[in-house]
Design a protein around this motif. Structure first.
Motif, PDB file in Angstrom:
ATOM      1  N   THR A  43       3.746  -2.351   4.995  1.00 44.65           N
ATOM      2  CA  THR A  43       3.232  -3.558   4.462  1.00 44.65           C
ATOM      3  C   THR A  43       2.634  -3.230   2.879  1.00 44.65           C
ATOM      4  O   THR A  43       3.087  -4.104   1.880  1.00 44.65           O
ATOM      5  N   ARG A  44       2.655  -2.071   2.336  1.00 43.97           N
ATOM      6  CA  ARG A  44       2.860  -0.810   0.716  1.00 43.97           C
ATOM      7  C   ARG A  44       3.849  -1.773   0.487  1.00 43.97           C
ATOM      8  O   ARG A  44       3.815  -2.081  -0.302  1.00 43.97           O
ATOM      9  N   ASP A  48       4.846  -4.457  -2.622  1.00 44.89           N
ATOM     10  CA  ASP A  48       4.982  -3.696  -4.049  1.00 44.89           C
ATOM     11  C   ASP A  48       6.167  -4.646  -4.780  1.00 44.89           C
ATOM     12  O   ASP A  48       6.287  -5.118  -5.201  1.00 44.89           O
ATOM     13  N   ILE A  49       7.046  -5.020  -3.445  1.00 43.46           N
ATOM     14  CA  ILE A  49       8.144  -5.909  -3.888  1.00 43.46           C
ATOM     15  C   ILE A  49       8.001  -7.061  -3.798  1.00 43.46           C
ATOM     16  O   ILE A  49       8.792  -7.515  -4.495  1.00 43.46           O
ATOM     17  N   ASN A  50       7.224  -7.583  -3.113  1.00 49.78           N
ATOM     18  CA  ASN A  50       6.494  -9.153  -3.515  1.00 49.78           C
ATOM     19  C   ASN A  50       6.023  -9.333  -5.241  1.00 49.78           C
ATOM     20  O   ASN A  50       6.124 -10.158  -5.879  1.00 49.78           O
ATOM     21  N   VAL A  51       5.022  -8.245  -5.674  1.00 50.81           N
ATOM     22  CA  VAL A  51       4.649  -8.139  -6.639  1.00 50.81           C
ATOM     23  C   VAL A  51       5.845  -8.007  -7.702  1.00 50.81           C
ATOM     24  O   VAL A  51       6.270  -9.025  -8.756  1.00 50.81           O
ATOM     25  N   PHE A  52       6.507  -7.154  -7.468  1.00 52.88           N
ATOM     26  CA  PHE A  52       8.070  -7.198  -8.237  1.00 52.88           C
ATOM     27  C   PHE A  52       9.011  -8.759  -8.445  1.00 52.88           C
ATOM     28  O   PHE A  52       9.661  -9.023  -9.976  1.00 52.88           O
TER      29      PHE A  52
END
Length: 74
Positions: A43-44, A48-52
């Protein structure tokens, strides 16, 4: 006549029964704990990929071009 002191105590059978129950609970709980750890890591990573991804979109929206590749000088 002496009075015999009556100290309530657990018998060996009661102690073994408690240990067996605790072992069963541990056998159920430990695999679930490791499963939760692995799902938390996944999930993390996804977050993180989504934030990037959104950071790249914001950069492109603000500048009109894709961000330059990092390379050469590092």
């Amino acid at each position: 006549m002496k009075k015999v002191a009556c100290h309530p105590a657990f018998t060996l059978v009661e102690l073994v029964a408690v240990i067996v129950v605790l072992a069963i609970l541990a056998a159920v709980a430990v695999p679930r704990y490791f499963d939760y750890q692995q799902r938390a890591v996944a999930t993390r990573m996804a977050r993180d990929i989504n934030v990037f991804y959104y950071a790249l979109r914001a950069y492109r929206r603000d500048t009109g071009v894709a961000p330059p590749e990092a390379g050469g000088g590092y």
